[in-house]
Design a protein around this motif. Structure first.
Motif, PDB file in Angstrom:
ATOM      1  N   PHE A  46       0.809  -1.227   0.000  1.00 51.66           N
ATOM      2  CA  PHE A  46       0.000   0.000   0.000  1.00 51.66           C
ATOM      3  C   PHE A  46       0.840   1.275   0.000  1.00 51.66           C
ATOM      4  O   PHE A  46       0.297   2.372   0.082  1.00 51.66           O
ATOM      5  N   MET A  47       2.159   1.159  -0.094  1.00 45.69           N
ATOM      6  CA  MET A  47       3.023   2.330  -0.210  1.00 45.69           C
ATOM      7  C   MET A  47       3.423   2.500  -1.671  1.00 45.69           C
ATOM      8  O   MET A  47       3.865   1.550  -2.319  1.00 45.69           O
ATOM      9  N   THR A  48       3.260   3.708  -2.200  1.00 44.63           N
ATOM     10  CA  THR A  48       3.480   3.931  -3.631  1.00 44.63           C
ATOM     11  C   THR A  48       4.684   4.804  -3.939  1.00 44.63           C
ATOM     12  O   THR A  48       5.099   4.876  -5.096  1.00 44.63           O
ATOM     13  N   ASP A  49       5.254   5.477  -2.957  1.00 49.13           N
ATOM     14  CA  ASP A  49       6.373   6.385  -3.198  1.00 49.13           C
ATOM     15  C   ASP A  49       7.622   5.916  -2.458  1.00 49.13           C
ATOM     16  O   ASP A  49       7.532   5.266  -1.411  1.00 49.13           O
ATOM     17  N   THR A  50       8.765   6.277  -3.006  1.00 51.04           N
ATOM     18  CA  THR A  50      10.017   6.020  -2.303  1.00 51.04           C
ATOM     19  C   THR A  50      10.221   7.085  -1.224  1.00 51.04           C
ATOM     20  O   THR A  50       9.635   8.165  -1.289  1.00 51.04           O
ATOM     21  N   TYR A  51      11.056   6.778  -0.234  1.00 49.42           N
ATOM     22  CA  TYR A  51      11.324   7.695   0.870  1.00 49.42           C
ATOM     23  C   TYR A  51      12.828   7.940   0.969  1.00 49.42           C
ATOM     24  O   TYR A  51      13.632   7.066   0.661  1.00 49.42           O
ATOM     25  N   THR A  52      13.173   9.111   1.436  1.00 48.80           N
ATOM     26  CA  THR A  52      14.565   9.385   1.734  1.00 48.80           C
ATOM     27  C   THR A  52      14.912   8.733   3.072  1.00 48.80           C
ATOM     28  O   THR A  52      14.017   8.438   3.871  1.00 48.80           O
ATOM     29  N   PRO A  53      16.196   8.510   3.354  1.00 49.40           N
ATOM     30  CA  PRO A  53      16.566   7.970   4.669  1.00 49.40           C
ATOM     31  C   PRO A  53      16.068   8.837   5.810  1.00 49.40           C
ATOM     32  O   PRO A  53      15.684   8.324   6.870  1.00 49.40           O
ATOM     33  N   GLN A  54      16.053  10.150   5.601  1.00 56.70           N
ATOM     34  CA  GLN A  54      15.571  11.056   6.639  1.00 56.70           C
ATOM     35  C   GLN A  54      14.083  10.851   6.909  1.00 56.70           C
ATOM     36  O   GLN A  54      13.636  10.888   8.063  1.00 56.70           O
ATOM     37  N   ALA A  55      13.310  10.621   5.844  1.00 58.19           N
ATOM     38  CA  ALA A  55      11.871  10.399   6.013  1.00 58.19           C
ATOM     39  C   ALA A  55      11.608   9.075   6.720  1.00 58.19           C
ATOM     40  O   ALA A  55      10.690   8.972   7.543  1.00 58.19           O
ATOM     41  N   VAL A  56      12.404   8.057   6.410  1.00 56.02           N
ATOM     42  CA  VAL A  56      12.276   6.770   7.094  1.00 56.02           C
ATOM     43  C   VAL A  56      12.575   6.939   8.588  1.00 56.02           C
ATOM     44  O   VAL A  56      11.847   6.436   9.447  1.00 56.02           O
ATOM     45  N   ASN A  57      13.632   7.662   8.892  1.00 55.50           N
ATOM     46  CA  ASN A  57      14.006   7.876  10.296  1.00 55.50           C
ATOM     47  C   ASN A  57      12.936   8.665  11.038  1.00 55.50           C
ATOM     48  O   ASN A  57      12.635   8.391  12.204  1.00 55.50           O
ATOM     49  N   GLN A  58      12.342   9.637  10.364  1.00 51.13           N
ATOM     50  CA  GLN A  58      11.288  10.442  10.995  1.00 51.13           C
ATOM     51  C   GLN A  58      10.073   9.580  11.327  1.00 51.13           C
ATOM     52  O   GLN A  58       9.490   9.699  12.413  1.00 51.13           O
ATOM     53  N   ALA A  59       9.697   8.698  10.405  1.00 46.27           N
ATOM     54  CA  ALA A  59       8.541   7.830  10.648  1.00 46.27           C
ATOM     55  C   ALA A  59       8.831   6.859  11.779  1.00 46.27           C
ATOM     56  O   ALA A  59       7.970   6.583  12.624  1.00 46.27           O
ATOM     57  N   ARG A  60      10.053   6.336  11.827  1.00 43.85           N
ATOM     58  CA  ARG A  60      10.427   5.429  12.903  1.00 43.85           C
ATOM     59  C   ARG A  60      10.395   6.146  14.260  1.00 43.85           C
ATOM     60  O   ARG A  60       9.879   5.617  15.250  1.00 43.85           O
TER      61      ARG A  60
END
Length: 242
Positions: free
Chosen positions: A136-150
């Motif tokens: 259900f995820m359609t876009d790629t994320y930057t490492p910073q965005a991944v860290n923010q979500a975590r």
């Protein structure tokens, strides 16, 4: 105890999504015209055959190059397969109605646990391959965005945990109410695990529920003692039982 909560059925409907339809164009190809002379026909056949082969080889080569760029552990990732076709908005609505986390935070927290190494979390790999890993995820994320979500996931777990423990320790709920609450929230948590691909046997579920129930009874007992020991009048210092 009551039957399994309705969320399971609701979520099954929501995550069903729209089935992807693949249309074949081969049946629409025009039949080969043979009204020309034999020489012309042979020339045309030869050109078409060569062109088709070159195009197919080129496409296959491109697909292989793309596949080679995807890490092996990403290609073999099997979680969330039950959610093929699910839409992000529906998954997010389900979670927001029953938890504090979003679909984005749920997915990335799971990936951060699965792609953890001795030196840390492979955030670049997660972000770059996010649509391949989570249906259900359609876009790629930057490492910073991944860290923010975590980080957002961790913060919400701590806040909700503190809220729940306070509710359990303050004496607001009876032992029976607390047990019923634990059953309900455990059912939601188990359902999310099952959607991720965790195979839970009936024996494992019952054992986990018993352990959780014992822990919560101990929490309530100790918190009751704690309240009795620490209820002190701020004016005179008199200690009394609540």
């Amino acid at each position: 105890m009551t039957d399994d909560p309705a969320p399971t059925a609701d979520f099954d409907d929501e995550t069903a999504g729209t089935e992807r339809e693949t249309e074949s164009t081969e049946s629409n190809e025009r039949p080969e015209q043979v009204t020309k002379s034999a020489e012309s026909s042979e020339s045309t056949d030869s050109t078409d055959s060569t062109g088709s082969t070159d195009s197919t080889d080129s496409t296959d080569s491109l697909d292989q190059d793309v596949a080679d760029e995807v890490p092996e552990d990403v290609r073999k990732y099997e979680r969330f397969k039950k959610m093929d076709g699910a839409q992000y908005d529906r998954v997010n609505s389900f979670l927001r109605e029953r938890t504090y986390i979003t679909a984005r935070e749920w997915a990335i927290a799971r990936l951060c646990a699965d792609f953890r190494t001795e030196t840390g979390v492979e955030m670049t790999k997660i972000g770059k391959n996010l649509p391949r890993l989570i249906p259900f995820m359609t876009d790629t994320y930057t490492p910073q965005a991944v860290n923010q979500a975590r980080s957002s996931f961790e913060g919400k777990v701590k806040q909700s945990g503190a809220t729940f423990l306070y509710g359990a320790m303050c004496g607001f709920f009876t032992a029976e109410e607390l047990d019923e609450m634990m059953y309900e929230v455990t059912e939601v948590a188990k359902f999310l695990l099952e959607v991720e691909g965790v195979d839970l046997s009936v024996e494992d579920e019952l054992e986990a529920e018993d352990r959780i129930s014992r822990v919560m009874r101990e929490v309530r007992k100790e918190s009751a003692q704690l309240r009795s020991e620490e209820v002190e009048c701020p004016e005179c210092g008199h200690v009394h039982e609540p």
